[in-house]
Write an enzyme that holds these catalytic residues in place. Structure first.
Site, mmCIF file in Angstrom:
data_model
loop_
_atom_site.group_PDB
_atom_site.id
_atom_site.type_symbol
_atom_site.label_atom_id
_atom_site.label_comp_id
_atom_site.label_asym_id
_atom_site.label_seq_id
_atom_site.Cartn_x
_atom_site.Cartn_y
_atom_site.Cartn_z
ATOM 1 N N SER A 38 -19.484 21.640 10.762
ATOM 2 C CA SER A 38 -20.584 21.920 9.844
ATOM 3 C C SER A 38 -20.252 23.160 9.036
ATOM 4 O O SER A 38 -19.263 23.843 9.293
ATOM 5 C CB SER A 38 -21.900 22.152 10.606
ATOM 6 N N SER A 66 -20.931 16.414 9.826
ATOM 7 C CA SER A 66 -20.879 17.758 9.256
ATOM 8 C C SER A 66 -22.227 18.123 8.651
ATOM 9 O O SER A 66 -22.640 17.570 7.638
ATOM 10 C CB SER A 66 -19.782 17.829 8.183
ATOM 11 N N ASP A 78 -23.998 20.265 6.467
ATOM 12 C CA ASP A 78 -23.626 21.183 5.387
ATOM 13 C C ASP A 78 -24.877 21.628 4.638
ATOM 14 O O ASP A 78 -25.538 20.827 3.977
ATOM 15 C CB ASP A 78 -22.647 20.507 4.438
#
Length: 347
Positions: free
Chosen positions: A232, A270, A272
């Site tokens: 991340s 991930s 983000d």
């Protein structure tokens, strides 16, 4: 001999043409401070807390204009929905490890309640990335004291980078990563403004420096490399420009876009996120949209350099169960950049 951590610019890697602030850090934005608490026992625990604290909060202002952009929502960003709904930041921003985010939020609530006696509703903002590859994340070692120490020790000087605070156990792009920061100064409508960024890097992809791929598989011995499971990225953008929450949302989007410049894969797992805020109270007349292109450019460059700093300032780390994550080998990167003519003179 182990290499000395060095920032991208000190290695001769220059991102963009805009000038930096004097510290080349998010703390170049007046009033923005950063604090860390690092938990590292040299074996199974490599984690911590990083706090970004705008001093304008509490100086007659309960909130500042802010926005959150979710590039991929596979994460735990406590307090984000109220920022989205109201367009304001009401607390310091705390970063930590995934399974410690809820304890960190409760600790930040303690801080806010102490600051505002009599209040009955608070919105602590806490983000995370997963450092389980190098740290025993299930032990949840982050306590209220760690969070309060990071917030209360936040200072306006150059923030520590690399394996510190919330970046102690993180990895990115096949290498050891951590915390990174950078800034840019721009002129908009005849007035000077500063844009600063701070990142907690922990995502996958192929490291790319000034357009040149630097695959970990080629730069690190094959038998001595492990890959993290979670990935991340948390990005914080601060500015002193008179922009409103909607415009800050546009800046936050550019922050996540900047991850592609260093080779982010934007994978399923991930999380983000970008948080953008201004230290200027809600302006009566925000900057016209047609004038904010320089702010977009500043965000893209500052985030890209922050991400590179988070890698180049990290050190090789041996973590839980003997897993090892290598630092980016500076000399190999510099040789590849020199071969393509993309290396500047070191600062």
């Amino acid at each position: 001999m182990e290499q000395v951590p060095r920032r991208a610019r000190d290695l001769g890697i220059t991102v963009g043409e805009l000038p930096t602030g004097p510290l080349n850090a998010i703390t170049d934005v007046a009033g923005v401070t950063v604090g860390h608490t690092t938990i590292d026992d040299g074996a199974d625990l490599h984690t911590g807390v990083t706090a970004v604290v705008p001093r304008q909060l509490g100086a007659g202002h309960r909130s500042l204009p802010a926005a959150v952009y979710v590039g991929n929502g596979y994460g735990k960003l406590v307090g984000s929905t109220q920022v989205d709904e109201l367009g304001v930041l009401e607390s310091p921003i705390v970063l930590t490890a995934t399974l410690s985010v809820f304890r960190a939020a409760d600790a930040l609530l303690t801080y806010l309640m102490d600051r505002h006696p009599g209040g009955v509703s608070f919105n602590p903002l806490v983000g995370e990335t997963n450092d389980a590859h190098l740290s025993d994340i299930r032990r949840r070692p982050v306590t209220e004291r760690h969070v309060l120490d990071a917030v209360r020790s936040a200072s306006p000087g150059p923030p520590a980078e690399g394996c510190v605070g919330a970046g102690t156990g993180t990895s990115a792009l096949g290498f050891k990563a951590g915390i990174g920061t950078s800034s840019r100064r721009v002129g908009v409508g005849g007035s000077p403004y500063t844009v600063g960024a701070l990142v907690q890097s922990n995502f996958s992809g192929v490291l790319t420096v000034r357009g040149v791929p630097m695959p970990a598989a080629e730069l690190v011995p094959h038998g001595d490399r492990t890959e993290p499971v979670g990935n991340s990225c948390m990005i914080i953008v601060a500015t002193d420009a008179p922009v409103d929450a909607r415009q800050l949302g546009r800046l936050a989007r550019r922050a996540v876009f900047a991850m592609s410049r260093v080779g982010a894969a934007y994978t399923h797992g991930s999380g983000d996120y970008a948080i953008a805020f201004t230290t200027t109270p809600p302006p009566r007349q925000p900057l016209p949209d047609g004038l904010i292109d320089p702010l977009f450019a500043a965000v893209l460059d500052a985030v890209e350099e922050s991400l590179l700093n988070s890698l180049f300032m990290a050190v090789t780390t041996v973590g839980v169960r003997g897993r090892i994550q290598h630092a980016v080998p500076h000399q190999q990167v510099l040789r590849r950049l020199a071969a393509t003519g993309r290396l500047s003179a070191p600062a």
